[in-house]
Design an enzyme around this catalytic site. Structure first.
Site, PDB file in Angstrom:
ATOM      1  N   GLU A  38       4.385  72.032  90.186  1.00 11.40           N
ATOM      2  CA  GLU A  38       5.656  71.312  90.024  1.00 11.40           C
ATOM      3  C   GLU A  38       5.496  69.865  90.478  1.00 11.40           C
ATOM      4  OE1 GLU A  38       8.625  73.518  92.144  1.00 11.40           O
ATOM      5  OE2 GLU A  38       8.558  75.184  90.724  1.00 11.40           O
ATOM      6  N   HIS A 143      16.821  50.878  69.490  1.00  9.84           N
ATOM      7  CA  HIS A 143      15.649  51.273  68.707  1.00  9.84           C
ATOM      8  C   HIS A 143      14.870  50.009  68.331  1.00  9.84           C
ATOM      9  CE1 HIS A 143      14.030  53.188  64.743  1.00  9.84           C
ATOM     10  NE2 HIS A 143      13.122  53.124  65.692  1.00  9.84           N
ATOM     11  N   LYS A 191       3.276  62.870  49.629  1.00  7.19           N
ATOM     12  CA  LYS A 191       2.513  63.730  50.544  1.00  7.19           C
ATOM     13  C   LYS A 191       3.177  65.091  50.657  1.00  7.19           C
ATOM     14  CE  LYS A 191       2.782  63.571  55.274  1.00  7.19           C
ATOM     15  NZ  LYS A 191       2.673  62.890  56.574  1.00  7.19           N
ATOM     16  N   ARG A 193       2.998  68.409  53.218  1.00  3.67           N
ATOM     17  CA  ARG A 193       2.388  68.948  54.428  1.00  3.67           C
ATOM     18  C   ARG A 193       2.164  70.437  54.250  1.00  3.67           C
ATOM     19  NH1 ARG A 193       0.800  67.570  59.216  1.00  3.67           N
ATOM     20  NH2 ARG A 193       1.465  65.414  59.243  1.00  3.67           N
ATOM     21  N   ASP A 217       2.093  53.440  58.831  1.00  2.02           N
ATOM     22  CA  ASP A 217       2.764  54.688  59.226  1.00  2.02           C
ATOM     23  C   ASP A 217       3.413  54.471  60.583  1.00  2.02           C
ATOM     24  OD1 ASP A 217       3.668  57.263  58.935  1.00  2.02           O
ATOM     25  OD2 ASP A 217       1.703  58.144  58.569  1.00  2.02           O
ATOM     26  N   SER A 305      22.116  39.521  73.515  1.00  2.00           N
ATOM     27  CA  SER A 305      21.820  40.302  72.306  1.00  2.00           C
ATOM     28  C   SER A 305      20.313  40.541  72.154  1.00  2.00           C
ATOM     29  CB  SER A 305      22.332  39.544  71.077  1.00  2.00           C
ATOM     30  OG  SER A 305      21.808  40.129  69.909  1.00  2.00           O
TER      31      SER A 305
HETATM   32  C1  R5P Z   1       5.002  62.121  59.157  1.00  2.00           C
HETATM   33  O1  R5P Z   1       6.029  62.154  58.494  1.00  2.00           O
HETATM   34  C2  R5P Z   1       4.636  60.964  60.011  1.00  2.00           C
HETATM   35  O2  R5P Z   1       5.262  59.781  59.589  1.00  2.00           O
HETATM   36  C3  R5P Z   1       3.147  60.772  60.066  1.00  2.00           C
HETATM   37  O3  R5P Z   1       2.663  60.503  58.778  1.00  2.00           O
HETATM   38  C4  R5P Z   1       2.472  61.999  60.581  1.00  2.00           C
HETATM   39  O4  R5P Z   1       3.153  62.512  61.660  1.00  2.00           O
HETATM   40  C5  R5P Z   1       1.041  61.712  60.968  1.00  2.00           C
HETATM   41  O5  R5P Z   1       0.484  62.894  61.431  1.00  2.00           O
HETATM   42  P1  R5P Z   1      -1.035  63.250  61.146  1.00  2.00           P
HETATM   43  O6  R5P Z   1      -1.841  62.075  61.631  1.00  2.00           O
HETATM   44  O7  R5P Z   1      -1.274  64.484  61.964  1.00  2.00           O
HETATM   45  O8  R5P Z   1      -1.188  63.498  59.691  1.00  2.00           O
END
Ligand code: R5P
Length: 312
Positions: A38, A143, A191, A193, A217, A305
């Site tokens: 912990e 953000h 893409k 997954r 990305d 701001s």
């Molecule tokens: C997915 O939507 C994200 O934007 C990345 O493209 C993704 O998480 C990358 O993960 P990895 O490198 O394992 O493909």
């Protein structure tokens, strides 16, 4: 209210850099472990009434770093800090931001709840996996984005026939921002997954023949997305001279091996995730978000701001 910047074990180097820019000392927090694992934490100096910024990425090991952050927030709240801002440069668990199949959790929301209940008054993060995660918070949420930082570095490297490539449809808005900043055409990949470490990237929307691709990305985790995308681009006739830019370089699993493909010439990431020395391969360039965070802290503290630092 006096500023106090401190950090958890994930982001010490980044926090030290931020403090250097702010000209302040890093808050004295002692972090240790009880024999059962912990977290044993003590804030060494009084923080009563202070404007506290805790910098901690929830990077791997994600659960360790997340709980450490929660424990820190709790300690500062109980120590009567005036305002607590959790700066989470990389927001872990963000990819589960909706139910994509029955009986799945929405962990991005769960983490938002945990941070709020622990006592954070404000959360700051960078390049969230999905901008909608901002709405998971009922406390202040800023953000920020590292896209301009990465785009500035790419501007020195781009060629007249470079194209920005979005590796999937979810990244198009961000890719548009890069394309606008670099005045380059935009290409979008489709893409699919197939599993946590398996992706398939085949369809290319746009012209890549003879072009120099710049794949962007939000994060590189296992590197599968970038590898598949780069392979598909080369198969479609793009130049074997690919640049990659992503805010968060998690680089887990076989990422380094996948990124080592010769067609990928350079990979730019930021230090939102810390990079252990064994991952510092020559083609990897790490840009610092410390100036961005220092600017955000200075402005927020002065109630100015920060809209010019925010993601779109
Ligand atoms: C997915 O939507 C994200 O934007 C990345 O493209 C993704 O998480 C990358 O993960 P990895 O490198 O394992 O493909």
């Amino acid at each position: 209210m006096e500023v106090c910047v401190c950090c958890g074990s994930a982001s010490r180097a980044l926090a030290e850099e931020v403090c250097g820019l702010l000209g302040s000392e890093l808050g004295d927090v002692e972090l240790a472990r009880f024999p059962d694992g912990e977290i044993d934490l003590r804030i060494r100096n009084t923080v009563r009434g202070r404007d506290v910024y805790i910098i901690q990425s929830t990077e791997p090991p994600v659960n360790e770093h997340l709980v450490e952050l929660l424990v820190m927030i709790d300690a500062f709240r109980r120590a009567s800090a005036g305002r607590i801002t959790a700066i989470v440069p990389y927001y872990g668990y963000s990819r589960q931001d909706r139910k994509s199949a029955p009986r799945e959790p929405i962990t991005a929301k769960l983490v938002a709840n945990l941070l709020t209940v622990a006592g954070a008054n404000r959360v700051i993060s960078l390049d969230l996996h999905a901008p909608a995660i901002q709405g998971f918070f009922d406390i202040w949420m800023d953000h920020l984005t590292a896209v301009p930082l990465l785009a500035r570095a790419l501007a020195d490297r781009k060629r007249s026939d470079s194209v920005i490539v979005s590796p999937d449809t979810g990244r198009v808005k961000e890719a548009e921002r890069y394309a606008r900043m670099l005045s380059t055409p935009l290409v979008v990949m489709h893409k699919q997954r197939l599993g946590p470490v398996q992706v398939e990237s085949r369809t290319v929307v746009g012209d890549v023949r003879g072009k120099y691709p710049i794949i962007i990305d939000d994060m590189i985790s296992t590197g599968a997305t970038i590898h598949e995308c780069a392979t598909a681009l080369v198969n479609q006739g793009a130049r074997q001279h690919i640049l990659v830019a992503a805010t968060h370089g998690l680089l887990v699993s076989d990422a380094l091996a996948l990124l080592s493909m010769p067609a990928i010439r350079e990979v730019l990431v930021t230090n939102t995730v810390s990079l252990p020395p064994d991952k510092a391969i020559p083609k990897l360039t790490v840009l610092s978000v410390a100036p961005l965070l220092a600017e955000a802290i200075t402005a927020i503290h002065a109630d100015r701001s920060i809209s010019y630092l925010l993601a779109e």
